[in-house]
Design an enzyme around this catalytic site. Structure first.
Site, PDB file in Angstrom:
ATOM      1  CE  LYS A 137      -4.170  -2.034   2.237  1.00 24.60           C
ATOM      2  NZ  LYS A 137      -4.861  -2.304   3.928  1.00 24.60           N
ATOM      3  CB  ALA A 164      -1.597   0.678   8.171  1.00 29.59           C
ATOM      4  CG  ASP A 165      -3.525  -5.214   5.589  1.00 28.31           C
ATOM      5  OD1 ASP A 165      -4.594  -4.634   4.826  1.00 28.31           O
ATOM      6  OD2 ASP A 165      -3.695  -6.233   5.905  1.00 28.31           O
ATOM      7  CB  THR A 166      -5.845  -4.377  10.813  1.00 26.44           C
ATOM      8  OG1 THR A 166      -5.194  -3.189  11.151  1.00 26.44           O
ATOM      9  CG2 THR A 166      -6.239  -5.350  11.925  1.00 26.44           C
TER      10      THR A 166
END
Length: 201
Positions: free
Chosen positions: A52, A74-76
């Site tokens: 990203k 960011a990634d979750t």
């Protein structure tokens, strides 16, 4: 100071970054979020956060930024029994997720990546969240609220689903979507201080 871009459409991440007093511009960077074969949850979220950030950097033209720009991605992922629970496809999928999480502890992995064109640094934060038992009626009512639709694991810890959370070990802000402590540390490595909007006394 290098301008900062947040490569995310998430309102939660925008709020958390604003909370630490860092000026930024939000841009949308869509990438393929399909997990790779045999990819661990930690490796998955780190790859997506880096992807990203890179995709976001590709959207910034030189005319928009005279100084080298930094892009934060960011990634979750919510993980139960080693399986990544993505955003629910429909009501049935969301209800199945909630009932699977009911009365159990699960993992939440959140990765952040900061890229300035020359280097990229990343961090992965693992948290444990324990849900109290959830009845099918509660799960259906929660779905009807509309909140689970675009959330990893089908719930928002900062929203109505807070009533399901019996315990948390780790970073609350990371479960929301952006680990504030680690983000501030990473920004510092790139010369971007926090609390820039505090009045001078």
């Amino acid at each position: 100071m290098n301008p900062l871009y947040l490569a995310s459409g998430s309102p939660r991440r925008r709020e958390l970054l604003t909370q630490i007093g860092v000026p930024f511009t939000a841009i949308s960077a869509d990438i393929d979020e399909t997990p790779l074969a045999d990819e661990s949850p930690a490796a998955y979220v780190e790859r997506l956060a880096r992807g990203k950030a890179a995709a976001g950097r590709g959207l910034i033209t030189s005319s928009e930024s005279q100084a080298p720009a930094c892009v934060l991605g960011a990634d979750t992922a919510v993980v139960l029994d080693g399986r990544i629970l993505g955003k629910p496809l429909d009501q049935a999928d969301a209800l199945q997720m909630l009932m699977a999480l009911s009365g159990r502890e699960h993992e939440v992995f959140t990765a952040i990546a900061l890229l300035d064109g020359e280097r990229c640094e990343s961090r992965v934060v693992r948290s444990l969240v324990r849900f109290r038992p959830i009845s099918p009626a509660e799960a259906a009512l929660y779905w009807a609220s509309g909140e689970p639709c675009d959330k990893a694991g089908g719930y928002a810890i900062q929203g109505l689903a807070a009533v399901f959370v019996a315990g948390l070990n780790g970073s609350y802000s990371a479960v929301v979507g952006l680990p504030v402590c680690e983000t501030a540390e990473l920004l510092g490595h790139f010369g971007i201080p926090c609390w820039q909007n505090l009045p001078v006394r």
